[in-house]
Design an enzyme around this catalytic site. Structure first.
Site, PDB file in Angstrom:
ATOM      1  N   GLY A   1      -1.667   1.255  -4.586  1.00 49.04           N
ATOM      2  CA  GLY A   1      -2.944   0.721  -4.117  1.00 49.04           C
ATOM      3  C   GLY A   1      -4.084   1.481  -4.745  1.00 49.04           C
TER       4      GLY A   1
ATOM      5  N   ASN B   1       1.616  -0.293   5.607  1.00 43.72           N
ATOM      6  CA  ASN B   1       2.001  -0.910   4.337  1.00 43.72           C
ATOM      7  C   ASN B   1       2.753  -2.191   4.666  1.00 43.72           C
ATOM      8  OD1 ASN B   1       4.673  -0.249   1.978  1.00 43.72           O
ATOM      9  ND2 ASN B   1       2.931  -1.580   1.752  1.00 43.72           N
ATOM     10  N   GLY B   2       2.256  -3.310   4.162  1.00 41.74           N
ATOM     11  CA  GLY B   2       2.944  -4.570   4.412  1.00 41.74           C
ATOM     12  C   GLY B   2       1.971  -5.650   4.815  1.00 41.74           C
TER      13      GLY B   2
ATOM     14  N   TYR C   1       8.820  -3.892  -9.903  1.00 46.91           N
ATOM     15  CA  TYR C   1       7.482  -3.492 -10.341  1.00 46.91           C
ATOM     16  C   TYR C   1       6.775  -2.490  -9.438  1.00 46.91           C
ATOM     17  CZ  TYR C   1       2.367  -3.915 -10.738  1.00 46.91           C
ATOM     18  OH  TYR C   1       1.032  -3.637 -10.829  1.00 46.91           O
TER      19      TYR C   1
ATOM     20  N   CYS D   1       0.856  -1.174   0.000  1.00 45.68           N
ATOM     21  CA  CYS D   1       0.000   0.000   0.000  1.00 45.68           C
ATOM     22  C   CYS D   1       0.896   1.228   0.000  1.00 45.68           C
ATOM     23  CB  CYS D   1      -0.859   0.018   1.255  1.00 45.68           C
ATOM     24  SG  CYS D   1      -1.876  -1.449   1.436  1.00 45.68           S
TER      25      CYS D   1
END
Ligand code: PRP
Ligand code: GLN
Ligand code: MG
Length: 504
Positions: free
Chosen positions: A28, A101-102, A257, A2
């Protein structure tokens, strides 16, 4: 993966957080949210959708205050229901909010400990568990007014209890913003500052450096693995290493990516890393495919553009843009559900026939994960009249699930799982297929920062740096997250969702 951002400013932060979220949108696309503190209360708006759709001007006006955090979500735990959009908040102690995030690898066990400490978790999100663990630790602190030392002790306890990957920004009403990063530095986190015209310092923490420079902040440095950053409401900055043992193992997929090319993470420019991936892969193609004739090197937009350019330079073969990307369709890989991903490839990319008719082309992508993109692209290129279709992937074969914030929890959804390169090539319909070697990928990324201890490369080599991931865990994830179960769960949760204090 995210996107998160937190700002402690001298003036209202709503617009800066919004702007930062728009440049973190590639991390996200499912949901977005902002929480600010105004008059010792939270102001919140979060919902499913893109940043531009979630926040109207009326929401922005209500998101008052000089301190706040924001989130763009790509779900990797729980469901994609609106109730699991972030940030999350709890009332006690003081009123806390958190954006993550994670992905945690021990969220299920942690849920039990949270229940024992008589806290309630309302959703299936691992991030809500993380917030409650942190809140429970802060609750143990003796002072009615938290000191930086209290906060750092609580973060230390969080590190001890929580396993997995986490970049976090959080708010404590009456105190300030606390940010911290997992002890292995798997997920990125960057600290920055800017000076207002009246000379006041303002601070920001965000997932990627691009979230700082585009809104006028300067990068100070990365948040270190295990480190906590505490910025008080009156903008005093405190930092401390809170983990007993740390290492720097950034997720290598960020460079392949996930991250934007104009970001620098852990001292490594994503753009430069991608160019180097192109050079290495170009050299391998030169070595191994010396007898193959190629008329043009063609990227599959958008992430592979820079990689393909360097391959073309390395091979001395023209670079051509053979596809037009519909700029109104987002990234397909991070869409929830295979049906949506599949449909979106055709809507997103269209071939320019003149670049393919009668030609032998080398298509380049950054990675082949489920094969959703490559299968359809090869078919499109054949329909456009290509004579030979060769395919190059700048990442090695993705054969193992990810448990640290990329939504691929089961191996059997991966096209390279249990398949040889020839079989993968057959599946996607190419005449020949080549993958980057893992060592070359690691070298390409590490080149700019030899101090990195290693990379989190589990999707390629099955080595999980947190050391707590085994077959038992994968079986559990598979049972939890197979696509059907996910849809049913989402429907259930949508019905049960509680949209507490959301600015509608
Ligand atoms: O094998 P797959 O499962 O299809 O996944 C890999 C593809 O997905 C990503 O593209 P995406 O469309 O998400 O974003 P991009 O525009 O940044 O390339 C990635 O760049 C590959 O093209
Ligand atoms: N991709 C992420 O970082 C996701 C964060 C969190 N695990 C969620 O699912 O909301
Ligand atoms: Mg792509």
């Amino acid at each position: 993966m995210c996107g998160i951002v937190g700002i402690v400013g001298a003036t209202p932060v709503n617009q800066s957080i919004y702007d930062a979220l728009t440049v973190l949108q590639h991390r996200g696309q499912d949901a977005a949210g902002i929480i600010t503190i105004s008059d010792d209360n939270f102001k919140q708006r979060k919902a499913n959708g893109l940043v531009k759709d979630v926040f109207d001007s009326k929401h922005m006006q209500r998101l008052k205050g000089n301190i706040g955090i924001g989130h763009v979500r790509y779900p990797t735990a729980g469901s994609s229901s609106a109730a699991e959009a972030q940030p999350f908040y709890v009332n006690s102690p003081w009123g806390m909010a958190l954006a993550h995030n994670g992905n945690l690898t021990n969220a299920t066990q942690l849920r039990e400990t949270v229940a024992v400490s008589r806290r309630h978790i309302n959703t299936t999100s691992d991030s809500e568990v993380l917030l409650n663990i942190f809140a429970a630790e802060l609750d143990k602190m003796p002072n009615s007014n938290l000191t930086p030392s209290n906060i750092f002790t609580a973060v230390g306890e969080v590190h001890r209890k929580v396993s997995g990957a986490y970049g976090v920004v959080s708010l404590v009403i009456g105190h300030g913003m606390v940010a911290f990063r997992d002890p292995d530095g798997i997920r990125p986190l960057v600290l920055g500052s800017r000076k207002t015209e009246s000379g006041d310092m303002e601070y920001i923490v965000a997932s990627e450096s691009v979230g700082l420079d585009t809104i006028g902040f300067e990068v100070m440095r990365d948040v270190e693995p295990g480190e906590a950053i505490y910025i008080t409401e009156d903008r005093q900055l405190f930092t401390k290493q809170c983990a007993e043992k740390t290492s720097l193992h950034p997720c290598i997929f960020e460079y392949v990516y996930l991250a934007r090319p104009d970001s620098t993470l852990s001292g490594i420019s994503v753009y430069e890393a991608r160019l180097e991936m192109g050079r290495k892969l170009g050299a391998k193609i030169k070595r191994e495919w010396a007898d193959i004739e190629i008329d043009a090197v063609i990227p599959i937009p958008e992430t592979s553009n820079d990689i393909a350019l360097e391959i073309s330079v390395e091979l001395g073969i023209p670079y051509r843009q053979g596809f037009v990307k519909n700029r109104y369709i987002g990234r397909t890989f991070i869409m929830p559900g295979q049906t949506q991903r599949r449909k979106s490839v055709r809507r997103k990319l269209n071939a320019i026939n003149a670049e393919f008719k009668g030609k032998s082309v080398l298509l380049v992508d950054d990675s082949i994960v489920r094969g959703t993109t490559s299968e359809q692209i090869v078919e499109m290129v054949r329909d456009a009249g290509a004579k030979n279709v060769y395919f190059a992937s700048a990442a090695p074969q993705v054969r193992y699930p990810n448990v640290y914030g990329i939504d691929m929890p089961t191996a059997d959804e991966l096209i390279a799982y249990n398949r040889t390169d020839e079989q993968i090539s057959d599946c996607i319909g190419s005449d020949k297929l080549i993958f980057q070697d893992l060592q070359d990928l690691k070298d390409a990324v590490q080149k700019q920062n030899p101090d990195v201890d290693g990379f989190e490369c589990s999707v390629f080599d099955g080595v999980y740096v947190t050391g707590d991931v085994d077959q038992h865990y994968f079986d559990y994830l598979a049972s939890l997250r197979n696509e059907d179960a996910k849809v049913i769960q989402e429907q259930k949760e949508e019905l049960a969702s509680l949209e507490m204090h959301n600015e509608s």
